[in-house]
Design a protein around this motif. Structure first.
Motif, PDB file in Angstrom:
ATOM      1  N   ASP A   1       0.794  -1.229  -0.140  1.00 55.65           N
ATOM      2  CA  ASP A   1      -0.129  -0.046   0.178  1.00 55.65           C
ATOM      3  C   ASP A   1       1.171   1.353  -0.024  1.00 55.65           C
ATOM      4  O   ASP A   1       0.231   2.501  -0.104  1.00 55.65           O
ATOM      5  N   TRP A   2       2.104   1.051   0.154  1.00 56.49           N
ATOM      6  CA  TRP A   2       3.040   2.177   0.354  1.00 56.49           C
ATOM      7  C   TRP A   2       3.521   2.543  -1.211  1.00 56.49           C
ATOM      8  O   TRP A   2       4.477   3.500  -1.101  1.00 56.49           O
ATOM      9  N   GLY A   3       3.311   1.907  -2.152  1.00 58.80           N
ATOM     10  CA  GLY A   3       3.559   2.353  -3.611  1.00 58.80           C
ATOM     11  C   GLY A   3       5.054   1.660  -3.822  1.00 58.80           C
ATOM     12  O   GLY A   3       5.569   0.851  -3.033  1.00 58.80           O
ATOM     13  N   ALA A   4       5.679   2.357  -4.751  1.00 61.54           N
ATOM     14  CA  ALA A   4       7.241   2.222  -5.069  1.00 61.54           C
ATOM     15  C   ALA A   4       7.658   3.368  -5.517  1.00 61.54           C
ATOM     16  O   ALA A   4       7.164   4.451  -5.847  1.00 61.54           O
ATOM     17  N   ALA A   5       8.850   3.196  -5.397  1.00 61.06           N
ATOM     18  CA  ALA A   5       9.710   4.401  -5.752  1.00 61.06           C
ATOM     19  C   ALA A   5      11.241   3.975  -6.583  1.00 61.06           C
ATOM     20  O   ALA A   5      11.613   3.075  -6.395  1.00 61.06           O
ATOM     21  N   VAL A   6      11.686   5.017  -7.429  1.00 60.95           N
ATOM     22  CA  VAL A   6      12.984   4.914  -7.905  1.00 60.95           C
ATOM     23  C   VAL A   6      14.090   5.763  -7.478  1.00 60.95           C
ATOM     24  O   VAL A   6      13.667   6.937  -7.453  1.00 60.95           O
ATOM     25  N   GLY A   7      15.097   5.426  -7.485  1.00 56.51           N
ATOM     26  CA  GLY A   7      16.332   6.297  -6.991  1.00 56.51           C
ATOM     27  C   GLY A   7      17.457   6.078  -7.647  1.00 56.51           C
ATOM     28  O   GLY A   7      17.757   4.839  -8.210  1.00 56.51           O
ATOM     29  N   ASP A   8      18.266   7.185  -7.574  1.00 57.39           N
ATOM     30  CA  ASP A   8      19.745   7.142  -8.149  1.00 57.39           C
ATOM     31  C   ASP A   8      19.901   6.472  -9.562  1.00 57.39           C
ATOM     32  O   ASP A   8      20.617   5.645  -9.503  1.00 57.39           O
ATOM     33  N   VAL A   9      19.124   7.064 -10.430  1.00 55.79           N
ATOM     34  CA  VAL A   9      18.947   6.277 -11.816  1.00 55.79           C
ATOM     35  C   VAL A   9      20.171   6.887 -12.771  1.00 55.79           C
ATOM     36  O   VAL A   9      20.746   7.867 -12.491  1.00 55.79           O
TER      37      VAL A   9
ATOM     38  N   PRO B   1      12.047   9.710 -10.641  1.00 56.63           N
ATOM     39  CA  PRO B   1      13.142   9.081  -9.704  1.00 56.63           C
ATOM     40  C   PRO B   1      13.631  10.027  -8.685  1.00 56.63           C
ATOM     41  O   PRO B   1      13.708  11.486  -9.112  1.00 56.63           O
ATOM     42  N   GLN B   2      14.201   9.673  -7.625  1.00 57.57           N
ATOM     43  CA  GLN B   2      14.343  10.535  -6.643  1.00 57.57           C
ATOM     44  C   GLN B   2      16.130  10.708  -6.388  1.00 57.57           C
ATOM     45  O   GLN B   2      16.736   9.544  -6.512  1.00 57.57           O
ATOM     46  N   VAL B   3      16.585  11.764  -5.780  1.00 54.74           N
ATOM     47  CA  VAL B   3      17.858  11.540  -5.103  1.00 54.74           C
ATOM     48  C   VAL B   3      17.739  12.239  -3.730  1.00 54.74           C
ATOM     49  O   VAL B   3      17.236  13.332  -3.688  1.00 54.74           O
ATOM     50  N   TRP B   4      17.763  11.345  -2.751  1.00 60.14           N
ATOM     51  CA  TRP B   4      17.182  11.919  -1.520  1.00 60.14           C
ATOM     52  C   TRP B   4      18.815  12.296  -0.511  1.00 60.14           C
ATOM     53  O   TRP B   4      19.605  11.523  -0.579  1.00 60.14           O
TER      54      TRP B   4
ATOM     55  N   ARG C   1       4.974  16.368 -10.352  1.00 56.98           N
ATOM     56  CA  ARG C   1       4.829  15.052 -11.140  1.00 56.98           C
ATOM     57  C   ARG C   1       4.284  15.793 -12.852  1.00 56.98           C
ATOM     58  O   ARG C   1       4.888  15.061 -13.690  1.00 56.98           O
ATOM     59  N   ARG C   2       3.506  16.521 -12.807  1.00 55.15           N
ATOM     60  CA  ARG C   2       2.808  17.044 -13.962  1.00 55.15           C
ATOM     61  C   ARG C   2       4.021  17.789 -14.859  1.00 55.15           C
ATOM     62  O   ARG C   2       3.985  18.006 -16.144  1.00 55.15           O
ATOM     63  N   THR C   3       5.276  18.194 -14.487  1.00 60.33           N
ATOM     64  CA  THR C   3       6.338  18.634 -15.179  1.00 60.33           C
ATOM     65  C   THR C   3       6.869  17.790 -16.004  1.00 60.33           C
ATOM     66  O   THR C   3       7.606  17.940 -16.968  1.00 60.33           O
ATOM     67  N   GLY C   4       6.905  16.422 -15.693  1.00 56.96           N
ATOM     68  CA  GLY C   4       7.434  15.364 -16.629  1.00 56.96           C
ATOM     69  C   GLY C   4       9.107  15.411 -16.452  1.00 56.96           C
ATOM     70  O   GLY C   4       9.774  14.995 -17.218  1.00 56.96           O
ATOM     71  N   ALA C   5       9.322  15.774 -15.172  1.00 58.25           N
ATOM     72  CA  ALA C   5      10.946  15.945 -14.843  1.00 58.25           C
ATOM     73  C   ALA C   5      11.450  14.763 -15.117  1.00 58.25           C
ATOM     74  O   ALA C   5      11.064  13.576 -14.947  1.00 58.25           O
ATOM     75  N   ASP C   6      12.610  14.603 -14.994  1.00 55.57           N
ATOM     76  CA  ASP C   6      13.654  13.264 -15.521  1.00 55.57           C
ATOM     77  C   ASP C   6      14.000  12.728 -13.907  1.00 55.57           C
ATOM     78  O   ASP C   6      13.998  11.481 -13.695  1.00 55.57           O
ATOM     79  N   PHE C   7      14.065  13.694 -12.948  1.00 55.78           N
ATOM     80  CA  PHE C   7      14.340  13.235 -11.508  1.00 55.78           C
ATOM     81  C   PHE C   7      14.011  14.431 -10.769  1.00 55.78           C
ATOM     82  O   PHE C   7      13.879  15.465 -11.046  1.00 55.78           O
ATOM     83  N   PHE C   8      14.323  13.910  -9.365  1.00 51.74           N
ATOM     84  CA  PHE C   8      13.894  15.125  -8.370  1.00 51.74           C
ATOM     85  C   PHE C   8      14.876  14.982  -7.208  1.00 51.74           C
ATOM     86  O   PHE C   8      15.106  13.798  -6.719  1.00 51.74           O
ATOM     87  N   ILE C   9      15.545  15.958  -6.796  1.00 51.30           N
ATOM     88  CA  ILE C   9      16.375  15.998  -5.533  1.00 51.30           C
ATOM     89  C   ILE C   9      15.596  16.328  -4.441  1.00 51.30           C
ATOM     90  O   ILE C   9      14.993  17.762  -4.300  1.00 51.30           O
ATOM     91  N   HIS C  10      15.539  15.545  -3.353  1.00 52.40           N
ATOM     92  CA  HIS C  10      14.788  16.107  -1.910  1.00 52.40           C
ATOM     93  C   HIS C  10      16.034  16.517  -1.100  1.00 52.40           C
ATOM     94  O   HIS C  10      16.839  15.858  -0.613  1.00 52.40           O
ATOM     95  N   CYS C  11      16.016  17.776  -0.979  1.00 50.94           N
ATOM     96  CA  CYS C  11      17.403  18.392  -0.301  1.00 50.94           C
ATOM     97  C   CYS C  11      17.209  18.111   1.320  1.00 50.94           C
ATOM     98  O   CYS C  11      18.029  18.955   2.049  1.00 50.94           O
ATOM     99  N   GLY C  12      16.487  17.186   1.732  1.00 46.54           N
ATOM    100  CA  GLY C  12      16.398  17.054   3.442  1.00 46.54           C
ATOM    101  C   GLY C  12      15.134  17.527   3.984  1.00 46.54           C
ATOM    102  O   GLY C  12      14.253  18.274   3.548  1.00 46.54           O
TER     103      GLY C  12
END
Length: 530
Positions: free
Chosen positions: A47-55, A247-250, A176-187
């Protein structure tokens, strides 16, 4: 805006409402009917979905969580119909990792749209499977093409949780609607020190109604409570859909543990905590972060390392930093000599960063960190009554304290002739464009550079902060609540940044945006040539 925009992922898939109605398609981040029918109670749930990182160009890390012991399986293909899909049988998800698991997909084609489905197989005799969680992402390019990425920070802070009647954490859907290649979560991926109450009275007299679970009712102290903070954010449908497609970069900052955390943090006077040992809280918080972050682990000798380099094609290298794990204690921060007490990145991380920047052949080197370099961020007063500082800056003047480490790095880059270095960060809960100019600075041995601040994603609005002149910070533009503290999300003070690099020319365009997706500030930069 240079280059040709790609359609947002879901729009590209569905091809408009008519197509969606005529032929049902994938809904990313949500489960679909299992291939094998089994009683609901017999199947694991995800139920918590899925995530992709460090592509990268040929690999990507896929993360998910089950509700019980199970084995993670990931299938991927380059088409929506999963023809000729590859199947990777991953590790078991057990209590040791709070039933989270990850698979590092390798051998992926470069610059390709990858469709994936996450399945948890039960461990009983018939291995009843969870309903698959579907997602998609794009691998990094091997040649020059347009690249678009986002950054921000600060999720579910100051007691502002998920109000489903107000759309939940809406900024994640905007991004999400931007269609970005990835996202950096800066903390500040979670606020472990911020209880979330069922209701909060708003300034206009209306009521903010939070979704709540037991783990967010108090400050996190146990491992279960720290882990619960991450599960809480994943209860938001916007967050799950975003994670499934972008995709995420945390990174991490302080609130993953407690406010303004360092090893020297003193909780003796904080009645909210029964566990006063900060080192033990940090150990539990680290375990929870590593369980839930879609972050590729290093070897056994560096199992808890967060800083890393993400190569994303010929035009871009991202250097994700850790300003939390190796710092000295928060202090008056005006030491005249560098040492363990003045560390903010730590000697080993500085050497790694400098080596990476010197070796990088990418057009743009983006340094992602959890705090701005030149904004003053206070942390009360020390035992002698002097101001104590949380970030790098310590007020106007020459380079002292933590500024010495940054000064050494900036000087080394100048003398090596490294150009096109850009910093992105969050932390201060407003958005700004900063130019650092040696002509305005007290410390001048560096090449001019830009720093872009954006946030919060979903937390209270604050600021603006005082600018420190040590490195010649010029506030070119900013948007902040202007002296009001903890401005609620209903007032729209939620921000993210977007960068787009044109594949043909290498021109970088920076946009600072709000929760509605409106561009508040924009500027394009030609890359400097050697």
């Amino acid at each position: 805006m240079p280059g040709t925009l790609r359609l947002p992922r879901r729009a590209a898939l569905l091809g408009g409402a008519a197509g969606a109605l005529a032929a049902p398609r994938l809904v990313f981040g949500q489960g679909t009917a299992p291939a094998r029918i089994a009683a609901e109670a017999e199947r694991p749930r995800a139920d918590w979905g899925a995530a992709v990182g460090d592509v990268g160009a040929d690999r990507a890390l896929v993360w998910s969580r089950a509700d019980r012991p199970a084995r993670l399986v990931v299938e991927w293909a380059t088409d929506e119909g999963f023809r000729n899909a590859e199947r990777v049988r991953g590790p078991h998800a057990t209590e040791a990792t709070d039933f989270t698991a990850r698979v590092d997909l390798q051998g992926l084609p470069a610059d390709a749209e990858i469709f994936y489905r996450v399945i948890f197989e039960g461990l009983d005799s018939d291995r009843a499977a969870a309903a698959p969680v579907l997602g998609r992402f794009r691998t990094a390019p091997a040649s020059r093409r347009d690249v678009r990425f986002l950054w921000s920070g600060d999720t579910a802070g100051q007691g502002w949780g998920i109000d489903e009647s107000r759309g939940g954490m809406r900024i994640y859907e905007t991004m999400r609607r931007t269609g970005a290649d990835f996202f950096i979560h800066c903390g500040d991926t979670v606020y472990a020190d911020g209880p979330i109450a069922p209701e909060v009275r708003l300034p206009d007299g209306s009521t903010w109604r939070n979704l709540v679970i037991p783990e967010v009712a108090k400050v996190a102290e146990t491992l279960a409570e720290f882990r619960g903070r991450y599960r809480y954010n994943l209860m938001d449908r916007n967050v799950r859909a975003f994670h499934a497609e972008v995709p995420q970069v945390w990174l991490w900052d302080d609130h993953e543990v407690t406010n303004n955390w360092s090893d020297a943090k003193d909780l003796s006077a904080d009645a909210r905590y029964t566990e006063k040992r900060v080192a033990l809280l940090a150990a539990r918080a680290t375990r929870a972060f590593l369980d839930y972050a879609p972050l590729r682990p290093h070897g056994a000798d560096e199992a808890e390392r967060v800083y890393r380099r993400i190569a994303y094609g010929p035009h871009l290298d991202v250097f994700a930093l850790d300003m939390r794990s190796y710092r000295g204690p928060n202090s008056h921060n005006r030491q005249e000599r560098a040492g363990l007490e003045t560390a903010i990145l730590g000697a080993a991380q500085v050497r790694w960063l400098l080596r990476g920047l010197l070796a990088s052949t990418a057009t743009w080197k983006v340094i992602a960190c959890d705090m701005p370099l030149g904004l003053v961020v206070g942390d009360g007063r020390d035992a002698e009554g002097r101001p104590r500082f949380e970030a790098v800056a310590n007020g106007n003047g020459p380079a002292l304290g933590r500024e010495l480490e940054i000064a050494g790095l900036l000087s080394a880059l100048r003398h090596a002739g490294v150009r096109n270095v850009v910093w992105v960060t969050a932390d201060v809960h407003y958005t700004a464009a900063h130019r650092y100019d040696p002509g305005r600075a007290r410390y001048r041995d560096f090449h001019p550079f830009w720093e872009f601040v954006s946030g919060p994603l979903h937390a209270g609005g604050f600021g603006p902060n005082e600018a420190d002149d040590t490195f010649g910070l010029e506030v070119v533009w900013q948007r902040a609540p202007e002296g009001r503290a903890n401005v609620p999300p209903t007032e729209g003070m939620l921000f993210f940044g977007e960068m787009a690099i044109e594949g043909r020319s290498g021109v970088l365009t920076v946009m600072l945006k709000d929760v509605a997706g409106a561009t508040l500030w924009r500027r394009s930069f030609e890359p400097e040539r050697a």
